[in-house]
Motif scaffolding. Structure first.
Motif, PDB file in Angstrom:
ATOM      1  N   HIS A  57       1.056  -7.373 -17.112  1.00  0.00           N
ATOM      2  CA  HIS A  57       0.349  -7.267 -18.399  1.00  0.00           C
ATOM      3  C   HIS A  57       0.736  -5.985 -19.123  1.00  0.00           C
ATOM      4  O   HIS A  57       1.017  -5.997 -20.310  1.00  0.00           O
ATOM      5  N   ARG A  58       0.804  -4.908 -18.383  1.00  0.00           N
ATOM      6  CA  ARG A  58       1.202  -3.629 -18.994  1.00  0.00           C
ATOM      7  C   ARG A  58       2.642  -3.696 -19.476  1.00  0.00           C
ATOM      8  O   ARG A  58       2.974  -3.227 -20.545  1.00  0.00           O
ATOM      9  N   LYS A  64      -4.685 -11.451  -2.423  1.00  0.00           N
ATOM     10  CA  LYS A  64      -5.485 -11.296  -3.641  1.00  0.00           C
ATOM     11  C   LYS A  64      -5.310  -9.890  -4.214  1.00  0.00           C
ATOM     12  O   LYS A  64      -5.164  -9.717  -5.428  1.00  0.00           O
ATOM     13  N   PHE A  65      -5.301  -8.869  -3.362  1.00  0.00           N
ATOM     14  CA  PHE A  65      -5.074  -7.482  -3.769  1.00  0.00           C
ATOM     15  C   PHE A  65      -3.762  -7.370  -4.533  1.00  0.00           C
ATOM     16  O   PHE A  65      -3.700  -6.848  -5.642  1.00  0.00           O
ATOM     17  N   VAL A  66      -2.694  -7.911  -3.948  1.00  0.00           N
ATOM     18  CA  VAL A  66      -1.364  -7.843  -4.563  1.00  0.00           C
ATOM     19  C   VAL A  66      -1.324  -8.674  -5.848  1.00  0.00           C
ATOM     20  O   VAL A  66      -0.729  -8.255  -6.843  1.00  0.00           O
ATOM     21  N   SER A  67      -1.959  -9.824  -5.846  1.00  0.00           N
ATOM     22  CA  SER A  67      -1.977 -10.679  -7.028  1.00  0.00           C
ATOM     23  C   SER A  67      -2.653  -9.978  -8.210  1.00  0.00           C
ATOM     24  O   SER A  67      -2.143  -9.995  -9.339  1.00  0.00           O
ATOM     25  N   ILE A  68      -3.785  -9.350  -7.971  1.00  0.00           N
ATOM     26  CA  ILE A  68      -4.491  -8.619  -9.033  1.00  0.00           C
ATOM     27  C   ILE A  68      -3.631  -7.459  -9.521  1.00  0.00           C
ATOM     28  O   ILE A  68      -3.488  -7.239 -10.728  1.00  0.00           O
ATOM     29  N   PHE A  69      -3.040  -6.743  -8.594  1.00  0.00           N
ATOM     30  CA  PHE A  69      -2.192  -5.606  -8.948  1.00  0.00           C
ATOM     31  C   PHE A  69      -0.986  -6.072  -9.765  1.00  0.00           C
ATOM     32  O   PHE A  69      -0.657  -5.501 -10.798  1.00  0.00           O
ATOM     33  N   ARG A  70      -0.351  -7.137  -9.293  1.00  0.00           N
ATOM     34  CA  ARG A  70       0.821  -7.703  -9.985  1.00  0.00           C
ATOM     35  C   ARG A  70       0.482  -8.100 -11.421  1.00  0.00           C
ATOM     36  O   ARG A  70       1.221  -7.795 -12.354  1.00  0.00           O
ATOM     37  N   ASP A  71      -0.643  -8.786 -11.579  1.00  0.00           N
ATOM     38  CA  ASP A  71      -1.035  -9.230 -12.916  1.00  0.00           C
ATOM     39  C   ASP A  71      -1.221  -8.053 -13.872  1.00  0.00           C
ATOM     40  O   ASP A  71      -0.803  -8.122 -15.032  1.00  0.00           O
ATOM     41  N   LYS A  72      -1.823  -6.987 -13.411  1.00  0.00           N
ATOM     42  CA  LYS A  72      -2.009  -5.802 -14.264  1.00  0.00           C
ATOM     43  C   LYS A  72      -0.665  -5.134 -14.581  1.00  0.00           C
ATOM     44  O   LYS A  72      -0.446  -4.686 -15.703  1.00  0.00           O
TER      45      LYS A  72
END
Length: 150
Positions: A145-146, A134-142
């Motif tokens: 997105h950037r 979940k940590f990596v997934s949230i980080f990846r999405d940001k």
């Protein structure tokens, strides 16, 4: 996209967590460089778009001595554009469980673009793997997105 993981580990618990997180980033096709704090040139922080910090907690909820230079660098350098995450290990038997994670989190929130934090009780357990995903997934999405906004 340049991503770094910078960490310190006393017992090997934090090291195990950051190695798993690096592996999960690589599965997502995100190239990431892993540094023990002693290997990082602080001046090179600005060369990264994203940085994950891994730390253990020392004493009564304190940042380990070897991580204080990194902490102060984030306070004083122009790093607002850098996406950050913080992960750490600690023992909930102490009054300030993962206190170093909390201190880094609060400072990174002010000085960088903080994305996500993660606290692990002592060492990795099976249920923590999902939390790391979940940590990596949230980080990846940001990160993505950037990248798409450019």
């Amino acid at each position: 996209m340049k991503v770094a993981i910078v960490y310190s580990s006393k017992t090997g618990n934090t090291e195990e967590v950051v190695h798993l997180i690096r592996k999960l980033f690589l599965k997502e096709k995100i190239d990431v460089t892993l540094y023990r704090i002693e290997e990082l040139q602080i001046k090179d922080l600005i060369n990264y778009e994203a940085i994950v910090i891994g730390t253990y907690t020392w004493g009564n909820g304190e940042i380990p001595h070897e991580m204080k230079g990194l902490y102060h660098a984030f306070e004083t350098m122009d790093v607002k554009r850098i996406l950050t995450g913080i992960v750490g290990t600690g023992d909930s038997g102490y009054p300030k469980f993962c206190g170093a994670v909390d201190e880094f989190r609060d400072m990174l929130y002010v000085h960088t673009t903080l994305i996500v934090t993660l606290k692990i009780e002592v060492n990795l357990q099976m249920h923590d793997i999902d939390r790391c995903l979940k940590f990596v997934s949230i980080f990846r999405d940001k990160l993505y997105h950037r990248q798409t906004r450019r």
